[in-house]
Design a protein around this motif. Structure first.
Motif, PDB file in Angstrom:
ATOM      1  N   GLN A 225     -13.498  79.288  28.821  1.00  0.00           N
ATOM      2  CA  GLN A 225     -12.761  79.508  28.904  1.00  0.00           C
ATOM      3  C   GLN A 225     -12.007  81.254  28.347  1.00  0.00           C
ATOM      4  O   GLN A 225     -11.106  82.061  28.742  1.00  0.00           O
ATOM      5  N   LEU A 226     -13.593  81.362  27.349  1.00  0.00           N
ATOM      6  CA  LEU A 226     -12.380  82.283  26.801  1.00  0.00           C
ATOM      7  C   LEU A 226     -13.151  83.828  27.253  1.00  0.00           C
ATOM      8  O   LEU A 226     -13.539  85.038  26.711  1.00  0.00           O
ATOM      9  N   LYS A 227     -14.846  83.057  27.800  1.00  0.00           N
ATOM     10  CA  LYS A 227     -15.684  84.392  28.096  1.00  0.00           C
ATOM     11  C   LYS A 227     -16.455  84.401  26.724  1.00  0.00           C
ATOM     12  O   LYS A 227     -16.721  86.245  26.958  1.00  0.00           O
ATOM     13  N   VAL A 228     -16.759  84.194  25.924  1.00  0.00           N
ATOM     14  CA  VAL A 228     -17.703  83.849  25.316  1.00  0.00           C
ATOM     15  C   VAL A 228     -18.487  82.661  24.779  1.00  0.00           C
ATOM     16  O   VAL A 228     -17.608  81.586  24.958  1.00  0.00           O
ATOM     17  N   SER A 229     -19.688  83.281  23.680  1.00  0.00           N
ATOM     18  CA  SER A 229     -20.582  81.914  23.521  1.00  0.00           C
ATOM     19  C   SER A 229     -19.135  81.326  21.953  1.00  0.00           C
ATOM     20  O   SER A 229     -19.468  81.901  21.439  1.00  0.00           O
ATOM     21  N   LEU A 230     -20.033  80.291  22.107  1.00  0.00           N
ATOM     22  CA  LEU A 230     -19.515  79.367  20.901  1.00  0.00           C
ATOM     23  C   LEU A 230     -19.692  79.995  19.809  1.00  0.00           C
ATOM     24  O   LEU A 230     -18.988  80.475  18.903  1.00  0.00           O
ATOM     25  N   PHE A 231     -20.854  80.411  19.695  1.00  0.00           N
ATOM     26  CA  PHE A 231     -20.871  80.986  18.345  1.00  0.00           C
ATOM     27  C   PHE A 231     -20.517  82.646  17.999  1.00  0.00           C
ATOM     28  O   PHE A 231     -20.427  82.642  16.846  1.00  0.00           O
ATOM     29  N   ALA A 232     -19.910  83.089  19.642  1.00  0.00           N
ATOM     30  CA  ALA A 232     -19.526  84.316  18.824  1.00  0.00           C
ATOM     31  C   ALA A 232     -17.803  83.601  18.414  1.00  0.00           C
ATOM     32  O   ALA A 232     -17.680  84.448  17.768  1.00  0.00           O
ATOM     33  N   TYR A 233     -17.757  83.490  19.225  1.00  0.00           N
ATOM     34  CA  TYR A 233     -16.465  83.028  18.755  1.00  0.00           C
ATOM     35  C   TYR A 233     -16.340  82.390  17.283  1.00  0.00           C
ATOM     36  O   TYR A 233     -15.699  82.056  16.669  1.00  0.00           O
ATOM     37  N   THR A 234     -17.433  81.466  17.012  1.00  0.00           N
ATOM     38  CA  THR A 234     -16.861  81.280  16.045  1.00  0.00           C
ATOM     39  C   THR A 234     -17.219  82.224  14.513  1.00  0.00           C
ATOM     40  O   THR A 234     -16.628  82.579  13.408  1.00  0.00           O
ATOM     41  N   VAL A 235     -17.934  82.998  15.104  1.00  0.00           N
ATOM     42  CA  VAL A 235     -18.521  84.353  13.764  1.00  0.00           C
ATOM     43  C   VAL A 235     -17.094  85.118  13.775  1.00  0.00           C
ATOM     44  O   VAL A 235     -16.676  85.584  12.602  1.00  0.00           O
ATOM     45  N   ALA A 236     -16.601  85.459  14.836  1.00  0.00           N
ATOM     46  CA  ALA A 236     -15.430  85.704  14.745  1.00  0.00           C
ATOM     47  C   ALA A 236     -14.062  85.413  14.413  1.00  0.00           C
ATOM     48  O   ALA A 236     -13.404  86.132  13.685  1.00  0.00           O
ATOM     49  N   ASN A 237     -13.947  83.819  14.063  1.00  0.00           N
ATOM     50  CA  ASN A 237     -12.533  83.336  13.350  1.00  0.00           C
ATOM     51  C   ASN A 237     -12.952  83.229  11.991  1.00  0.00           C
ATOM     52  O   ASN A 237     -12.399  83.028  10.882  1.00  0.00           O
ATOM     53  N   LEU A 238     -14.095  83.179  11.630  1.00  0.00           N
ATOM     54  CA  LEU A 238     -14.704  83.039   9.928  1.00  0.00           C
ATOM     55  C   LEU A 238     -13.580  83.935   8.963  1.00  0.00           C
ATOM     56  O   LEU A 238     -13.673  82.447   8.163  1.00  0.00           O
ATOM     57  N   PRO A 239     -13.569  85.203   9.005  1.00  0.00           N
ATOM     58  CA  PRO A 239     -12.865  85.361   7.705  1.00  0.00           C
ATOM     59  C   PRO A 239     -11.510  84.817   8.152  1.00  0.00           C
ATOM     60  O   PRO A 239     -11.350  84.403   6.993  1.00  0.00           O
ATOM     61  N   GLN A 240     -10.770  85.129   9.112  1.00  0.00           N
ATOM     62  CA  GLN A 240      -9.443  84.220   9.189  1.00  0.00           C
ATOM     63  C   GLN A 240      -9.700  83.103   8.110  1.00  0.00           C
ATOM     64  O   GLN A 240      -8.358  83.052   7.447  1.00  0.00           O
ATOM     65  N   VAL A 241     -10.482  82.008   8.450  1.00  0.00           N
ATOM     66  CA  VAL A 241     -10.706  80.639   8.317  1.00  0.00           C
ATOM     67  C   VAL A 241     -11.299  80.488   6.822  1.00  0.00           C
ATOM     68  O   VAL A 241     -10.789  79.894   5.850  1.00  0.00           O
ATOM     69  N   LEU A 242     -11.320  81.796   5.817  1.00  0.00           N
ATOM     70  CA  LEU A 242     -12.091  81.341   5.211  1.00  0.00           C
ATOM     71  C   LEU A 242     -10.717  82.107   3.934  1.00  0.00           C
ATOM     72  O   LEU A 242     -10.761  81.881   2.896  1.00  0.00           O
ATOM     73  N   VAL A 243     -10.416  83.164   4.898  1.00  0.00           N
ATOM     74  CA  VAL A 243      -8.907  83.700   3.652  1.00  0.00           C
ATOM     75  C   VAL A 243      -7.883  82.344   3.594  1.00  0.00           C
ATOM     76  O   VAL A 243      -7.626  82.121   2.616  1.00  0.00           O
TER      77      VAL A 243
END
Ligand SMILES: Nc1ncnc2c1ncn2[C@@H]1O[C@H](COP(=O)(O)OP(=O)(O)OP(=O)(O)O)[C@@H](O)[C@H]1O
Ligand SMILES: [Mg+2]
Lengths: 392, 237
Positions: free
Chosen positions: A54-72
């Motif tokens: 779907q996004l041309k990124v690894s699941l891990f990279a996706y998870t990391v990239a979204n983490l700050p938003q999720v935390l806030v």
């Protein structure tokens, strides 16, 4: 002269701040680690392949990239839960009774605040062209009004529905609380229907609350994901933290707070010290109600839409948070609220990806309640339940 | 006029008739003791005076004023201090906070401060344990704290429910010396005791309570020589 009495207690101001930071960082770290570990495990499975397709990124990279938003987002929600949970836990502390109608006190705070803001908007005082300064002044006033009415409603509720039952078997006031809860839902609905003709209300658009502050971009594969936080999230966090600190000071470092704790520990002996127990119980409802009302308006600010039943889910979650942290324990309510808010947001953000859509956002609450059950099996008094020194 | 008087007081716990027409008087400056075996109604008498339970019939008056239906916190403010049976220490408040709560009705900080210093004079041990939680004190220390806390509000009438319970002989002496000292400083004392021997040695007068009724009332020295009292409460055969 003031050797034993009333030293200005800076510690009592700083301690809850420290606890908030530790709890937030701690819960955030634990959940992040779990999610990242899951992401690594799932990276090379079908779930990872799907994201990559779907996004041309690894699941891990996706998870990391979204983490700050999720935390806030999670912390914002967590602080709202904590503010509501404090109402449950304070009342439980003094009366050993769950005030199930606290969720409607929350709704009252939300409705009073939102109605005032809608009226101000109709009067042209907020909205297009108003100064930002006045927008904030009115927001604060609406919140204070919501707190006042919610606090007053909580006092009335105690006086009318609980005090006459104070010596009845424990189940009786509980049933009364459920009755009050239904009654208030319908009272809000009726009042709104009669006065405004509708009972779904929308938090007016004004000020800069929806504007997002961008903190930068996080690389996600070849693309970049902007990390931005809406101003209203900051407002929610700052307001909630302020309330939590003030409440903590009130309970731990003032005369009224000492009386509240004395009544919670031994009502008869407290009265022998000259404490008017009924008065202190009313104050406890006032404080819990005001906090709940403030949380109601913060919730409306964050989620925009409210209806007479808006208190149900946040109330249930906050009650869960209070039990998770150890009911009766103020610090526990903070911890429980933060954990629950984070957990819910984590599940809401990652569950669908990790399960390839099999279990979507709608299942996020399973985790909160599963954790609750697990914690209660191993620690029946809640996470901080045995740390009696912090109890009310 | 007596400082305190009970006239034909009947108190109940639900259907249990615990006090069956108690009448007694306490004059200003006295130490009066209430003795009787377990379940006689001694604690109930104190609870009725301090308003924790209200009499069904009869009258409790302080300085001639009827206080039978007054709430406990107002009775405290009227000058009656009650150190309850089992001490009633707030377990999760510190020693200092327990004492501060004792001074709850005193608005003058300096005065509260003075009273706290006075309790440390009486019980230096408390000063060493200021920040300790009440629930972690030893039984004897809790008893000291309970008495010190009862003195914080400078009561006109101080009621003590079994202050010697659980104390070592040395501590019992200390507590009773304190009671006498407090009395010499102007407080009137109503003392409930199982330990009739000690109670009668400090009291001026006493009442003997049996299953909710007063059966004997006399001066302490007469009570010490009363055959019924000797047999039932002093262990003299
Ligand atoms: N909360 C209560 N509910 C029901 N009955 C009670 C209660 N408290 C006391 N009683 C009863 O009232 C009677 C008098 O009790 P009270 O506590 O006054 O006795 P006491 O003289 O203080 O005894 P002790 O020396 O053992 O402390 C007893 O028969 C007791 O069982
Ligand atoms: Mg007793």
């Amino acid at each position: 002269m003031k050797k034993y009495l009333k030293p200005i207690n800076l510690m009592e101001l700083l301690r809850p701040l420290g606890q908030l930071i530790v709890f937030s960082l701690g819960s955030a770290a634990v959940l992040s680690i779990i999610v990242l570990a899951l992401a690594i495990v799932l990276n090379n499975t079908a779930a990872g392949d799907k994201i990559f397709a779907q996004l041309k990124v690894s699941l891990f990279a996706y998870t990391v990239a979204n983490l700050p938003q999720v935390l806030v987002d999670g912390l914002t929600l967590g602080f709202v839960y904590a503010a509501i949970a404090l109402g449950y836990t304070m009342v439980y502390g003094v009366l050993e009774f769950i005030n199930f109608a606290h969720s409607e006190i929350f709704a009252i705070g939300a409705f009073v605040g939102v109605e005032i803001l809608i009226a101000l908007q109709n009067a042209g005082l907020i909205g297009s062209g108003s100064s930002l300064f006045m927008d904030y002044v009115f927001l604060i006033l609406a919140m204070l009004a919501g707190m006042a009415v919610a606090g007053g409603a909580a006092i009335a509720m105690e006086r009318i529905a609980y005090r006459p039952l104070r010596n009845a078997p424990r189940l009786v006031p509980l049933i009364s609380a459920i009755g009050v809860s239904f009654f208030l839902q319908d009272a809000i609905r009726l009042t709104e229907s009669l006065t405004t003709g509708q009972f779904n209300r929308i938090f007016p658009t004004f000020g800069n609350f929806d504007k997002r502050i961008t903190f930068g971009k996080i690389p996600m594969g070849a693309a970049e994901l902007p990390f931005s936080v809406p101003i209203k999230s900051f407002i929610v966090i700052i307001a909630a933290v302020l309330m939590l600190v003030v409440l903590n000071y009130l309970v731990n470092a003032t005369k009224v707070g000492k009386a509240i704790r004395a009544v919670a520990q031994d009502r008869a002996t407290a009265s022998l010290m000259g404490i008017d127990v009924n008065h202190i119980i009313a104050i406890t409802f006032l404080i819990g109600g005001a906090l709940g009302g403030a949380a109601g308006l913060l919730y409306a600010l964050k989620f925009t839409r409210i209806d007479p039943y808006v208190g149900f889910y946040p109330g249930l979650k906050a009650f869960t948070a209070a039990v998770l942290g150890g009911i009766g324990n103020l610090t526990g309510a903070l911890l429980g609220g933060i954990i629950l808010g984070l957990l819910e947001t984590f599940a809401g953000s990652y569950l669908s990806i990790f399960t390839m859509g099999a279990a979507g956002v709608e299942y996020k609450d399973i985790f909160a309640f599963a954790i609750l059950i697990l914690v209660l099996i191993f620690r029946p008094n809640g996470l901080l339940g045995e740390n009696v020194t912090e109890k009310v | 006029m007596s400082l305190l008087s009970l006239e034909n007081v009947h108190s109940y716990y639900g259907h249990i008739h615990a006090l069956k027409g108690i009448s007694l008087r306490i004059e200003k400056g006295e130490i009066v003791t209430l003795i009787g075996s377990n379940g006689a109604g001694k604690s109930t008498t104190l609870r009725t005076i301090s308003g924790l339970i209200h009499p069904k019939r009869g009258k409790v008056s302080l300085d001639g004023k009827d206080i039978s239906t007054m709430a406990p916190h107002l009775i405290v403010r009227a000058g009656i201090g009650h150190v309850p049976e089992g001490r009633g220490i707030f377990p999760r408040l510190t020693v200092k906070e327990n004492l501060e709560i004792g001074a709850y009705t005193i608005d003058d900080d300096a005065e509260a401060e003075r009273r706290m210093e006075y309790s440390f004079e009486l019980f230096p041990r408390l000063k060493e344990r200021l920040e300790q939680k009440g629930g972690t004190l030893s039984g004897g220390e809790q008893q000291m704290l309970a008495i010190a806390r009862g003195l914080m509000l400078d009561p006109t009438l101080l009621m003590l429910d079994e202050p010697s319970m659980g104390l070592s002989p040395v501590m019992v002496d200390l507590v009773f010396d304190t009671i006498q000292k407090v009395n010499e400083n102007g407080a009137t004392i109503l003392l409930v005791e199982q330990n009739a021997l000690v109670a009668l040695s400090v009291a001026h007068r006493g009442y003997v309570l049996q299953t909710g009724e007063i059966i004997i009332s006399d001066t302490a020295s007469n009570l010490r020589n009363d055959p019924t009292v000797q047999k039932a409460y002093l262990g003299v055969e």
